[in-house]
Design a protein around this motif. Sequence first.
Motif, PDB file in Angstrom:
ATOM      1  N   THR A   9       0.829  -1.213   0.000  1.00 30.95           N
ATOM      2  CA  THR A   9       0.000   0.000   0.000  1.00 30.95           C
ATOM      3  C   THR A   9       0.860   1.259   0.000  1.00 30.95           C
ATOM      4  OG1 THR A   9      -1.617  -1.225   1.294  1.00 30.95           O
ATOM      5  CG2 THR A   9      -1.918   1.147   1.179  1.00 30.95           C
ATOM      6  N   ILE A  10       1.864   1.289   0.878  1.00 30.70           N
ATOM      7  CA  ILE A  10       2.647   2.539   0.941  1.00 30.70           C
ATOM      8  C   ILE A  10       3.527   2.716  -0.305  1.00 30.70           C
ATOM      9  CG2 ILE A  10       2.572   2.821   3.454  1.00 30.70           C
ATOM     10  CD1 ILE A  10       5.460   1.830   3.532  1.00 30.70           C
ATOM     11  N   SER A 214       9.229   5.268   4.525  1.00 29.17           N
ATOM     12  CA  SER A 214       8.634   5.526   5.832  1.00 29.17           C
ATOM     13  C   SER A 214       8.712   4.309   6.760  1.00 29.17           C
ATOM     14  CB  SER A 214       7.191   6.008   5.689  1.00 29.17           C
ATOM     15  OG  SER A 214       6.496   5.221   4.781  1.00 29.17           O
ATOM     16  N   LEU A 215       8.886   3.121   6.194  1.00 29.42           N
ATOM     17  CA  LEU A 215       9.033   1.924   7.043  1.00 29.42           C
ATOM     18  C   LEU A 215      10.373   1.916   7.780  1.00 29.42           C
ATOM     19  CD1 LEU A 215       7.756  -1.229   5.120  1.00 29.42           C
ATOM     20  CD2 LEU A 215       6.922  -0.364   7.267  1.00 29.42           C
TER      21      LEU A 215
ATOM     22  N   ALA B  93       4.746   8.347  15.102  1.00 25.55           N
ATOM     23  CA  ALA B  93       5.166   7.319  14.131  1.00 25.55           C
ATOM     24  C   ALA B  93       3.944   6.832  13.366  1.00 25.55           C
ATOM     25  CB  ALA B  93       5.856   6.169  14.851  1.00 25.55           C
ATOM     26  N   VAL B  94       3.589   7.568  12.332  1.00 24.63           N
ATOM     27  CA  VAL B  94       2.465   7.169  11.477  1.00 24.63           C
ATOM     28  C   VAL B  94       2.902   7.311  10.020  1.00 24.63           C
ATOM     29  CG1 VAL B  94       0.664   7.797  13.131  1.00 24.63           C
ATOM     30  CG2 VAL B  94       1.479   9.499  11.502  1.00 24.63           C
ATOM     31  N   PHE B  95       2.165   6.661   9.143  1.00 27.32           N
ATOM     32  CA  PHE B  95       2.515   6.705   7.717  1.00 27.32           C
ATOM     33  C   PHE B  95       1.825   7.897   7.054  1.00 27.32           C
ATOM     34  CE2 PHE B  95       3.038   2.216   8.789  1.00 27.32           C
ATOM     35  CZ  PHE B  95       4.311   2.005   8.313  1.00 27.32           C
ATOM     36  N   ASP B  96       2.639   8.763   6.470  1.00 25.76           N
ATOM     37  CA  ASP B  96       2.071   9.919   5.753  1.00 25.76           C
ATOM     38  C   ASP B  96       1.266   9.484   4.533  1.00 25.76           C
ATOM     39  OD1 ASP B  96       3.100  11.730   7.517  1.00 25.76           O
ATOM     40  OD2 ASP B  96       4.968  12.011   6.396  1.00 25.76           O
ATOM     41  N   GLU B  97       1.570   8.284   4.039  1.00 25.42           N
ATOM     42  CA  GLU B  97       0.901   7.811   2.822  1.00 25.42           C
ATOM     43  C   GLU B  97      -0.521   7.319   3.091  1.00 25.42           C
ATOM     44  OE1 GLU B  97       3.748   6.694   4.008  1.00 25.42           O
ATOM     45  OE2 GLU B  97       5.318   6.667   2.469  1.00 25.42           O
TER      46      GLU B  97
END
Lengths: 396, 322
Positions: A9-10, A214-215, B93-97
């Motif tokens: 997804t990302i 981001s991971l 800590a979160v995903f911007d996407e």
Amino acid sequence: MNVFKLAVTIIARHWSYLLIYTLALGCMAILGSGAIEAPQASEFSNDAPKVAVVDRDGSELSAALKDFALKDAVEVHVEDFTFALQDAAAKDLASYVLIIPEGFQEGLVEAAHSGADAPTLETVVSYQGARGALMDQRVKAYVQSLYGFASTDVQASAHDIANNATAACGDETPVELFSVDSEGLSAKYINFAAFSAYALFTSSAIFIAVGLASLRKTEMRRRLVVGPVRSESYGAQVGLACVLASLVIWAVIAAAGLAVFRPLAGGAAPASVAIVVFGQLGVALIGAAFGFLLWQLGASESVANGAGNIVGLACSFFSGAWIPLSIVGEGVRVAAAFTPFYWATNAMIEVSQAPQITSGLALQAAGEVGVTFLWALVIAIIAVAIGRVRLRERGA
Amino acid sequence: MKENESANSVVSVRSLVKRYGDILALDHFNLEIGKGEIFGLLGPNGCGKTTAINCMLQLLAYDKGDIELFGEAMKPTRYDLKRRIGVVPQQVAVFDELTVFENIDCFCALYVSDKTRRRELVEEAIEFVGLEDYRKMRPKKLSGGLLRRLNIACGIAHKPELIFFDEPTVAVDPQSRNAILDGIVRLRDEGATVVYTSHYMEEVEQICSRIMIMDGGKILALGTADELKRGIAVGEKIVIELPGAVEARGCAAAQTVGALPHVLSCEFANGELHAACEASERNLLDVLGALKSSRVAVGRVYSEPPTLNDVFLEITGRELRD
């Protein structure tokens, strides 16, 4: 498979990279390859270079040399002063300018009788194209003949020497064109496949390295590591997501190539098309492994873009996509064998040039494509090892 | 250690030692946290709070000691124990996407595989932190306070039994801060055990049932807020405004007050007299009487009990926020 779904997804949310690299570079590969035409002529004819000759000697031998140089060439008249001569070559008015110095005949005969060096000819070769250089070779060969006949018969007149040399150098190799029912692939499709390696590699590497960034953030990893997901499973799921991303890129580019160039409709053997398509897959997987490596190294967005492009360009150069490896130096050819795209491209070229796809050839090409897959595997293993070392360092 | 204490412990840490090269980050650190507690770890930056938590979560290897969670030895591969833990890290800590919903869902999915159950949990978490109107928004569009709430939702959606909050209110507006603190108390009420680290004494005092004060990797004090305050000499702080008092007169007044038997110290600064007194019922009367006899004009007067900062100050000789 939750980490896999998350990773996919990302990565997918960075679809702009797909547009920039996969579609744009894929289109470039298609357009660039579409411009390359296979030879269409039904009869062979020598290329006629534009030649200018300045005869300062006015002798019988210099006249013979001039006639030889202008045979099958388009004569260009230039003024006999330095600037005009250089200008003619620089502006490609003449591919080759030959200046026969004063005293050429006398000097050549004397040199031939005494065993000294023949007089030097002044020449200007155009840097545009190879016509001038080829003509230079032919002129040198003719002068060698003059020298040879003059030295073997010291009594021979200039007329005899010229006649003998002209006769010796006048033989032409007969050329006949014939067509073969080939199971090979069109030049356009093979050029596309070679060019597409850059798009496949760069797209996969950058899409994955940037998509997964981001991971890698410290707090994010902390949050994920404290979760109930085994580290092996976590790595495997991220790896699978990388493979899936590269498969999508490969599918887009390979399908575009098949749709535009229609190799099967052109009579190519399915096996040869399969070799090309699997070669492209190998390159895409190398890109995925390299993107995974960049991600493990913690490469920033700009570093990932830079590294993906530079490595992609370098590897596609060594594969012969930009310049055929047959015209580069031996050192470059040896070095190319140690680069990842070389094997895939080599397999593609082999099957494209073969009149028939034998099982032996298919096996050999499949083996070469297999080397490409091995490259991907090795890079992925290095990336996993680096990831483990970095994780241990953080935990120490 | 008492046996029954250990049996009821959700967190049990014994003689934990962690070194970073020559630096001793945790020096024989001990900790027992019972079920249903909100346990506060208080101390300045670099005191060892986060190191202690990272060791408990097995994010850091440690040199010596034992860690038990839920009565069982905690190891990096104890995924069954990890499943019962929630972490709210200091940095968001979160995903911007991903959207708010997707973010909470993706972290919850690490713990809960059933889609229907997960959807319920995610909705509950969204409601819990008050992000109902922001479900489909990406984190970049959220304010700092809302981001913090999202950060919390991602850590608690799977309904963990033990939750680590690492400075969750840093850089948060007062409204969001109160919402976060109320939420932590509600989690405790729903049965969770909370480990809360902060350097904001007021917050720790407000919500924590027990508090540990740390510095230099060592435990300096442990107890309830009242127990900690009772353990120090200062029992009351009196502040008196001296309107129009010049420096010399203010200092003289401070000397007079400082000479009183229950007054531990007295200083004059910025037109105010600050007196630290032992616990006594007559402190205020004695101080005002002394000022009256010295013919000093008195403005506003107020008295306050000691804070955790006073506890820290008395134990270490420096302010908590130094």
